[in-house]
Design an enzyme around this catalytic site. Structure first.
Site, mmCIF file in Angstrom:
data_model
loop_
_atom_site.group_PDB
_atom_site.id
_atom_site.type_symbol
_atom_site.label_atom_id
_atom_site.label_comp_id
_atom_site.label_asym_id
_atom_site.label_seq_id
_atom_site.Cartn_x
_atom_site.Cartn_y
_atom_site.Cartn_z
ATOM 1 N N SER A 1 19.607 -13.593 39.112
ATOM 2 C CA SER A 1 20.267 -14.686 39.922
ATOM 3 C C SER A 1 21.804 -14.534 39.394
ATOM 4 O O SER A 1 22.681 -14.938 40.088
ATOM 5 C CB SER A 1 20.025 -16.017 39.417
ATOM 6 O OG SER A 1 19.914 -16.245 37.958
ATOM 7 N N HIS B 1 16.008 -15.927 44.681
ATOM 8 C CA HIS B 1 17.130 -15.489 45.544
ATOM 9 C C HIS B 1 16.537 -14.459 46.354
ATOM 10 O O HIS B 1 17.306 -13.652 46.937
ATOM 11 C CB HIS B 1 17.990 -14.817 44.440
ATOM 12 C CG HIS B 1 18.931 -15.974 43.462
ATOM 13 N ND1 HIS B 1 19.606 -16.752 44.080
ATOM 14 C CD2 HIS B 1 18.381 -16.280 42.313
ATOM 15 C CE1 HIS B 1 20.093 -17.889 43.137
ATOM 16 N NE2 HIS B 1 19.331 -17.610 42.184
ATOM 17 N N LYS C 1 17.213 -22.556 47.641
ATOM 18 C CA LYS C 1 18.503 -21.743 47.857
ATOM 19 C C LYS C 1 18.237 -21.337 49.641
ATOM 20 O O LYS C 1 18.923 -22.146 50.195
ATOM 21 C CB LYS C 1 18.378 -20.663 47.029
ATOM 22 C CG LYS C 1 18.862 -20.820 45.612
ATOM 23 C CD LYS C 1 18.218 -20.346 44.604
ATOM 24 C CE LYS C 1 18.858 -21.261 43.414
ATOM 25 N NZ LYS C 1 18.314 -20.788 41.941
HETATM 26 C C1 LIG Z 1 17.889 -21.547 40.692
HETATM 27 C C2 LIG Z 1 16.600 -20.805 40.261
HETATM 28 C C3 LIG Z 1 15.506 -21.622 39.694
HETATM 29 C C4 LIG Z 1 15.646 -23.104 39.884
HETATM 30 O O1 LIG Z 1 15.199 -23.420 41.107
HETATM 31 P P1 LIG Z 1 15.517 -25.129 41.430
HETATM 32 O O2 LIG Z 1 14.550 -25.409 42.636
HETATM 33 O O3 LIG Z 1 16.682 -24.926 41.942
HETATM 34 O O4 LIG Z 1 15.201 -25.790 40.294
HETATM 35 C C5 LIG Z 1 14.355 -20.970 39.279
HETATM 36 N N1 LIG Z 1 14.602 -19.459 39.075
HETATM 37 C C6 LIG Z 1 15.725 -18.942 39.457
HETATM 38 C C7 LIG Z 1 15.833 -17.291 39.323
HETATM 39 C C8 LIG Z 1 16.911 -19.422 39.929
HETATM 40 O O5 LIG Z 1 17.796 -18.837 40.319
#
Ligand SMILES: *Cc1c(COP(=O)(O)O)cnc(C)c1O
Length: 382
Positions: free
Chosen positions: A182, A210, A240
């Site tokens: 991320s 991602h 995302k």
């Molecule tokens: C954003 C993210 C999460 C968390 O997901 P949410 O649905 O926003 O709680 C988990 N793992 C990674 C790699 C992320 O980038």
């Protein structure tokens, strides 16, 4: 001052002194990747809404329709009365996209990892985690009673050495990594990692927060290589590229059946709100029907890395590592003055001395804006 307020005030002063205090800024996002702050319209390179689906008219309409039909909230845990029919549909769609027999949706990605990792690793078991994995993977591993060891980022040699040394001493072994990292934007070597794990009877879990929606026609990092990777546990988020909210695991039927009866963040937390599930279903329709939109974020990230002479982007995320926290904050402020919103990422989100600008490209960015921000960066910041 009460001891509690003094505790908070002292902590804040320590963070301020190290430029590590964080503050919330009111931000209104609108279609086209625009973010408004303090009455100013900024071109946002800071959102994970890679396909701009959170503001897409069809996705918003599906969210509204879901609220009209099923209400604003789920009303209870999914195991009580919170399992409204859209969740079953959504799980079927996610499993089909990821090529698994079944899926389980959680309230968020963070909740998914907190609930899943303890499901697969108990007190005698071994958990090997990439050192740069997302905070909620480390948090989920810490909640398990198993032995947790971090392996060097994307280092298969180190992972193999740890498996050789420790695997035999534990009944089960879980290996966890981000599919797309991320804060660095690089991909885990999931094809050889899947083979390595299978060879040691270790269960590979990838967090494709991602990757879904932007890699391999939207199917994510498991499918980004020459052959599909062997990943029995494909976790990710709807928050995302899917433009909504919620987390998921895609896996075999028995694994999903176990999760639905054992994952504490599923059992003891209210089901995902209907609007989020309705929006996610509409977003999956768009992802399946519009491959050109799905391909754009990575193509724009490549345009950016080409212009700056960096290694070609592998995902929509491109870090520009500057070093100390103050440098990243100053660069972010310089960009904001030019109407570009680019987040400065500081420790502990990233390792000490690697504070950075994190660029995230979306389908709605115009190639001219990408060229302009790259030119500004080259001339004024790097
Ligand atoms: C954003 C993210 C999460 C968390 O997901 P949410 O649905 O926003 O709680 C988990 N793992 C990674 C790699 C992320 O980038």
């Amino acid at each position: 001052m009460s001891s509690l307020d003094r505790y908070a005030t002292d902590k804040l002063a320590q963070l301020d002194a190290r430029q590590l205090r964080r503050r919330l800024v009111a931000t209104s996002r609108s279609a086209g990747g625009i973010a408004e702050r303090d009455g100013r319209r900024l071109i946002s390179f800071a959102c994970n809404d890679y396909l701009n689906l959170s503001t897409d008219p069809a996705v918003k309409a599906a969210a509204i329709a879901a609220v009209e039909r099923f209400g604003a909230g789920a009303g209870a845990s999914r195991l009580v009365t919170g399992n409204y029919p859209l969740l079953d549909q959504l799980e079927g769609r996610l499993a089909a996209l990821k090529g698994t027999a079944a899926a389980c949706v959680f309230g968020s990605g963070y909740l998914a990892n907190m609930g899943l990792i303890p499901c697969f690793a108990g007190a005698d078991d071994l958990i090997l985690v990439d050192e740069l994995a997302h905070a909620c993977i480390h948090a989920g591993a810490a909640l398990s009673a198993g032995t947790v060891i971090r392996f060097r980022h994307n280092d298969l040699t180190h992972l193999e050495a740890l498996l050789h040394k420790h695997r035999a001493g534990h009944p089960n072994c879980l290996v966890v990594t981000d599919g797309v990292f991320s804060m660095d934007g690089d991909l885990a070597p999931v094809v050889p990692m899947g083979d390595l794990c299978a060879g040691h009877d270790a269960w590979l879990m990838t967090d494709d927060a991602h990757g879904i929606g932007v890699l391999a026609a939207g199917r994510g990092s498991t499918y980004a290589g020459a052959t599909p990777a062997r990943v029995p546990l494909q976790m990710g988020t709807l928050s995302k590229a899917i433009g909504s909210y919620g987390g998921y695991l895609c896996a075999s039927q028995p694994v999903i059946d176990l999760v639905k009866t054992r994952a504490r963040t599923l059992i003891y937390s209210t089901g995902l709100p209907p609007a989020a599930a309705g929006a996610a279903l509409a977003a999956l329709d768009i992802i399946e029907q519009d491959p050109a939109r799905v391909a754009r974020p990575v193509a724009l990230a490549r345009q950016f890395t080409d212009r700056l002479g960096l290694a070609p982007a592998a995902s929509p995320i491109v870090p520009i590592i500057l070093g100390e926290a103050g440098l990243a904050l100053a660069a972010s402020a310089q960009l904001a003055a030019e109407n570009y919103l680019v987040t400065a990422i500081r420790p502990p989100t990233v390792p000490q001395g690697t504070a950075r600008l994190r660029f995230a490209f979306t389908a709605a960015h115009h190639p001219d804006d990408v060229a302009a921000v790259a030119a500004f960066l080259a001339q004024r910041i790097l």
